[in-house]
Structures are given as C-alpha cells and as structure tokens.
Design a protein around this motif. Structure first.
Motif, PDB file in Angstrom:
ATOM      1  N   PHE A   1       0.718  -1.294  -0.152  1.00  0.00           N
ATOM      2  CA  PHE A   1       0.074  -0.003   0.134  1.00  0.00           C
ATOM      3  C   PHE A   1       0.894   1.472  -0.035  1.00  0.00           C
ATOM      4  O   PHE A   1       0.762   2.197  -0.717  1.00  0.00           O
ATOM      5  CB  PHE A   1      -0.850   0.066   0.957  1.00  0.00           C
ATOM      6  CG  PHE A   1      -1.650   1.174   1.384  1.00  0.00           C
ATOM      7  CD1 PHE A   1      -2.543   1.838   0.500  1.00  0.00           C
ATOM      8  CD2 PHE A   1      -1.040   1.990   2.409  1.00  0.00           C
ATOM      9  CE1 PHE A   1      -3.275   2.913   0.894  1.00  0.00           C
ATOM     10  CE2 PHE A   1      -1.759   3.228   2.772  1.00  0.00           C
ATOM     11  CZ  PHE A   1      -2.657   3.825   1.793  1.00  0.00           C
ATOM     12  N   ALA A  57      -3.850  11.853 -15.904  1.00  0.00           N
ATOM     13  CA  ALA A  57      -3.441  10.610 -15.852  1.00  0.00           C
ATOM     14  C   ALA A  57      -3.593  10.037 -14.513  1.00  0.00           C
ATOM     15  O   ALA A  57      -4.032   8.988 -14.391  1.00  0.00           O
ATOM     16  CB  ALA A  57      -2.077  10.306 -16.137  1.00  0.00           C
ATOM     17  N   SER A  58      -3.438  10.697 -13.536  1.00  0.00           N
ATOM     18  CA  SER A  58      -3.777  10.188 -12.135  1.00  0.00           C
ATOM     19  C   SER A  58      -4.937  10.078 -11.829  1.00  0.00           C
ATOM     20  O   SER A  58      -5.507   9.059 -11.544  1.00  0.00           O
ATOM     21  CB  SER A  58      -2.945  11.107 -10.991  1.00  0.00           C
ATOM     22  OG  SER A  58      -1.404  11.095 -11.181  1.00  0.00           O
ATOM     23  N   LEU A  59      -5.826  11.049 -12.223  1.00  0.00           N
ATOM     24  CA  LEU A  59      -7.190  11.054 -12.023  1.00  0.00           C
ATOM     25  C   LEU A  59      -7.712   9.728 -12.660  1.00  0.00           C
ATOM     26  O   LEU A  59      -8.863   9.046 -12.200  1.00  0.00           O
ATOM     27  CB  LEU A  59      -7.968  12.326 -12.297  1.00  0.00           C
ATOM     28  CG  LEU A  59      -9.175  12.478 -12.323  1.00  0.00           C
ATOM     29  CD1 LEU A  59      -9.590  12.239 -10.782  1.00  0.00           C
ATOM     30  CD2 LEU A  59      -9.648  13.850 -12.915  1.00  0.00           C
ATOM     31  N   ALA A  60      -7.414   9.860 -13.991  1.00  0.00           N
ATOM     32  CA  ALA A  60      -8.009   8.510 -15.034  1.00  0.00           C
ATOM     33  C   ALA A  60      -7.696   7.101 -14.156  1.00  0.00           C
ATOM     34  O   ALA A  60      -8.358   6.170 -13.962  1.00  0.00           O
ATOM     35  CB  ALA A  60      -7.404   8.570 -16.163  1.00  0.00           C
ATOM     36  N   ALA A  61      -6.412   7.010 -13.406  1.00  0.00           N
ATOM     37  CA  ALA A  61      -5.853   5.921 -13.086  1.00  0.00           C
ATOM     38  C   ALA A  61      -6.755   5.626 -11.680  1.00  0.00           C
ATOM     39  O   ALA A  61      -7.266   4.488 -11.412  1.00  0.00           O
ATOM     40  CB  ALA A  61      -4.427   6.068 -12.529  1.00  0.00           C
ATOM     41  N   ILE A  62      -6.803   6.397 -10.739  1.00  0.00           N
ATOM     42  CA  ILE A  62      -7.512   6.133  -9.623  1.00  0.00           C
ATOM     43  C   ILE A  62      -8.915   6.115  -9.836  1.00  0.00           C
ATOM     44  O   ILE A  62      -9.850   5.084  -9.018  1.00  0.00           O
ATOM     45  CB  ILE A  62      -7.208   7.305  -8.543  1.00  0.00           C
ATOM     46  CG1 ILE A  62      -7.750   6.695  -7.153  1.00  0.00           C
ATOM     47  CG2 ILE A  62      -7.899   8.732  -8.742  1.00  0.00           C
ATOM     48  CD1 ILE A  62      -7.179   7.504  -5.833  1.00  0.00           C
ATOM     49  N   LEU A  64       6.327   8.586 -11.048  1.00  0.00           N
ATOM     50  CA  LEU A  64       5.918   8.042 -12.241  1.00  0.00           C
ATOM     51  C   LEU A  64       5.598   9.108 -13.313  1.00  0.00           C
ATOM     52  O   LEU A  64       4.523   9.704 -13.581  1.00  0.00           O
ATOM     53  CB  LEU A  64       4.912   6.949 -12.057  1.00  0.00           C
ATOM     54  CG  LEU A  64       4.358   5.886 -13.268  1.00  0.00           C
ATOM     55  CD1 LEU A  64       5.845   5.266 -13.866  1.00  0.00           C
ATOM     56  CD2 LEU A  64       3.592   5.154 -12.924  1.00  0.00           C
ATOM     57  N   MET A  65       6.530   9.729 -14.046  1.00  0.00           N
ATOM     58  CA  MET A  65       6.135  10.890 -14.886  1.00  0.00           C
ATOM     59  C   MET A  65       5.579  10.361 -16.145  1.00  0.00           C
ATOM     60  O   MET A  65       5.930   9.438 -16.719  1.00  0.00           O
ATOM     61  CB  MET A  65       7.353  11.443 -15.115  1.00  0.00           C
ATOM     62  CG  MET A  65       8.314  12.146 -14.080  1.00  0.00           C
ATOM     63  SD  MET A  65       7.293  13.001 -12.815  1.00  0.00           S
ATOM     64  CE  MET A  65       7.197  14.563 -14.110  1.00  0.00           C
ATOM     65  N   VAL A  66       4.453  11.183 -16.533  1.00  0.00           N
ATOM     66  CA  VAL A  66       3.787  11.011 -17.760  1.00  0.00           C
ATOM     67  C   VAL A  66       4.559  11.004 -18.951  1.00  0.00           C
ATOM     68  O   VAL A  66       4.806  10.279 -19.941  1.00  0.00           O
ATOM     69  CB  VAL A  66       2.403  11.734 -17.918  1.00  0.00           C
ATOM     70  CG1 VAL A  66       1.736  11.550 -19.206  1.00  0.00           C
ATOM     71  CG2 VAL A  66       1.342  11.356 -16.676  1.00  0.00           C
ATOM     72  N   ALA A 113       3.762   5.559  -5.321  1.00  0.00           N
ATOM     73  CA  ALA A 113       4.046   5.676  -6.965  1.00  0.00           C
ATOM     74  C   ALA A 113       2.821   6.532  -7.466  1.00  0.00           C
ATOM     75  O   ALA A 113       3.424   7.152  -8.492  1.00  0.00           O
ATOM     76  CB  ALA A 113       3.795   4.021  -7.306  1.00  0.00           C
ATOM     77  N   ILE A 114       1.722   6.401  -7.200  1.00  0.00           N
ATOM     78  CA  ILE A 114       0.806   7.307  -7.778  1.00  0.00           C
ATOM     79  C   ILE A 114       1.077   8.754  -6.970  1.00  0.00           C
ATOM     80  O   ILE A 114       0.880   9.621  -7.781  1.00  0.00           O
ATOM     81  CB  ILE A 114      -0.549   6.688  -7.683  1.00  0.00           C
ATOM     82  CG1 ILE A 114      -1.216   6.711  -6.377  1.00  0.00           C
ATOM     83  CG2 ILE A 114      -0.740   5.571  -8.603  1.00  0.00           C
ATOM     84  CD1 ILE A 114      -2.723   6.085  -6.239  1.00  0.00           C
ATOM     85  N   THR A 170       2.569   1.758  -3.261  1.00  0.00           N
ATOM     86  CA  THR A 170       1.508   2.259  -4.177  1.00  0.00           C
ATOM     87  C   THR A 170       1.418   3.766  -3.980  1.00  0.00           C
ATOM     88  O   THR A 170       1.236   4.491  -5.202  1.00  0.00           O
ATOM     89  CB  THR A 170       0.282   1.458  -4.514  1.00  0.00           C
ATOM     90  OG1 THR A 170       0.651  -0.009  -4.427  1.00  0.00           O
ATOM     91  CG2 THR A 170      -0.299   1.867  -5.516  1.00  0.00           C
ATOM     92  N   GLN A 229      -7.382   9.686  -1.619  1.00  0.00           N
ATOM     93  CA  GLN A 229      -6.403   8.504  -1.279  1.00  0.00           C
ATOM     94  C   GLN A 229      -6.393   8.403   0.248  1.00  0.00           C
ATOM     95  O   GLN A 229      -6.471   7.146   0.698  1.00  0.00           O
ATOM     96  CB  GLN A 229      -5.070   8.565  -1.764  1.00  0.00           C
ATOM     97  CG  GLN A 229      -4.657   8.360  -3.022  1.00  0.00           C
ATOM     98  CD  GLN A 229      -3.216   8.451  -3.538  1.00  0.00           C
ATOM     99  OE1 GLN A 229      -2.810   9.850  -3.871  1.00  0.00           O
ATOM    100  NE2 GLN A 229      -2.639   7.616  -3.249  1.00  0.00           N
TER     101      GLN A 229
END
Lengths: 57, 130
Positions: free
Chosen positions: B9, B49-54, B23-25, B15-16, B12, B116
């Motif tokens: 946890f 990108a982070s918003l789409a992922a979560i 983790l750069m786009v 990471a996000i 991660t 989060q």
C-alpha cells in the motif's frame, strides 16, 4: 476484512492503471503525437471513466 | 500478511503520489529545455493521468463489490471536481495564464491525495484499526 482488502487493492490497482496510461502516452510520444494530442487523449480518458462511474449501478 | 499489505500500500501510494510522484507521464528530456507553458501542460497531463487511474481503479473495485453505491457516488463527485480543475487549467493555458494552470494542476493533485487518504481511513475503519 474482505472489503478492506479490496480497498487496499484499489490503491494498488491505481498504481498499475497509472503505469499502463504512462506506457500508452510514451508509445504515442514515440509515434510522434503532439503534446496537445496527448493532453486530449488523457482528458478524454478521464471523461470516459467518469461517465462509466456515473452510469455504474 | 498485514505487513506485506501495508508495504504494498505504501509503495503504491508513493508511486501514484497524488500525481506528482516518481511516475512521470512524459518522458523527461534532458536536452530540450521546456517552456513554462510546456511544464504547466505536463503538470495538467500528470494530474489527468492520475485522475483517470484512480477513477478506473475505483470503478473496477466498485464492480467487484468493494464499495457501496453511496461511497462510489461520493468519490465520483470528488473526481468530477478534479476534472473541472483540469478543464480550467487547460483554458488558462489557452489564454497564456501559466500560473493559473499550475494552480489548477496542484488543486487536482491535492484532491486526489485527499481521496487516497479517505480510502485509507475507510480501510482502517473496516479493519477496526484506531
């Protein structure tokens, strides 16, 4: 415990989802996509997921 | 088992990292100096990108039964707010307002961090951890 474990997995999964998105973006960049095209792709991805979230029963 | 989960946890979360993490786009380019506008665009892309992922992760786990509809709707509302920040940031960039675009990217990142943190609290509550 089951639901709690799944919630932890949500955050783990978010990390994997982000990695997949980043990989796609890098492929697009390597293929010559412009920054505007990348931004449009990411924003439309967010819009699609949000619509799916809204529609989920 | 619990220690392993906590380690996964934490890893991660880092990471996000609320989108500004490791983790750069965009592929970092050392040779080309980027303009403030490009940097602001990248910050918004990172946030998007982070918003789409979560959001995708929440959707999948909602379908798997990890969340109630009420919880899902609550976080969806937060994600819609975050999407609005990104939209405002893109509009600000169009008119050359770099500072505003950066602010909107930061607001998005902060909102994702809050979600989060709430997910973490939910987990702790269900486990009965104080």
């Amino acid at each position: 415990m089951g639901a709690a474990l799944l919630k932890i997995l949500t955050l783990v999964q978010a990390g994997f989802e982000l990695k997949a998105i980043v990989d796609t973006v890098r492929e697009k960049e390597a293929g010559g996509a412009t920054q505007k095209e990348i931004s449009d792709y990411l924003d439309s991805l967010v819009d699609r997921v949000l619509q799916e979230l809204r529609d989920a029963d | 088992m619990k220690k392993l989960l906590i380690a996964v946890f934490l890893g991660t979360s880092l990471a996000i990292g609320g989108c500004g993490g490791s983790l750069m786009v965009h592929q970092p380019s050392e040779q080309v100096e980027r303009s403030p506008k490009q940097l602001a665009t990248e910050a918004l892309d990172q946030a998007s990108a982070s918003l789409a992922a979560i959001a995708r992760a929440l959707l999948n786990d909602y379908k798997a039964g990890a969340y109630t509809k009420q919880e899902k709707d609550k976080y969806t509302e937060e994600f819609v707010k975050a999407r609005e920040y990104i939209r405002k940031g893109r509009l600000a960039l169009e008119v050359g307002d770099i500072a505003s675009a950066e602010t909107q990217a930061k607001l998005t990142q902060n909102l994702i961090r809050i979600v989060q943190a709430e997910l973490t609290k939910l987990k702790a509550k269900e486990e009965g951890v104080q």
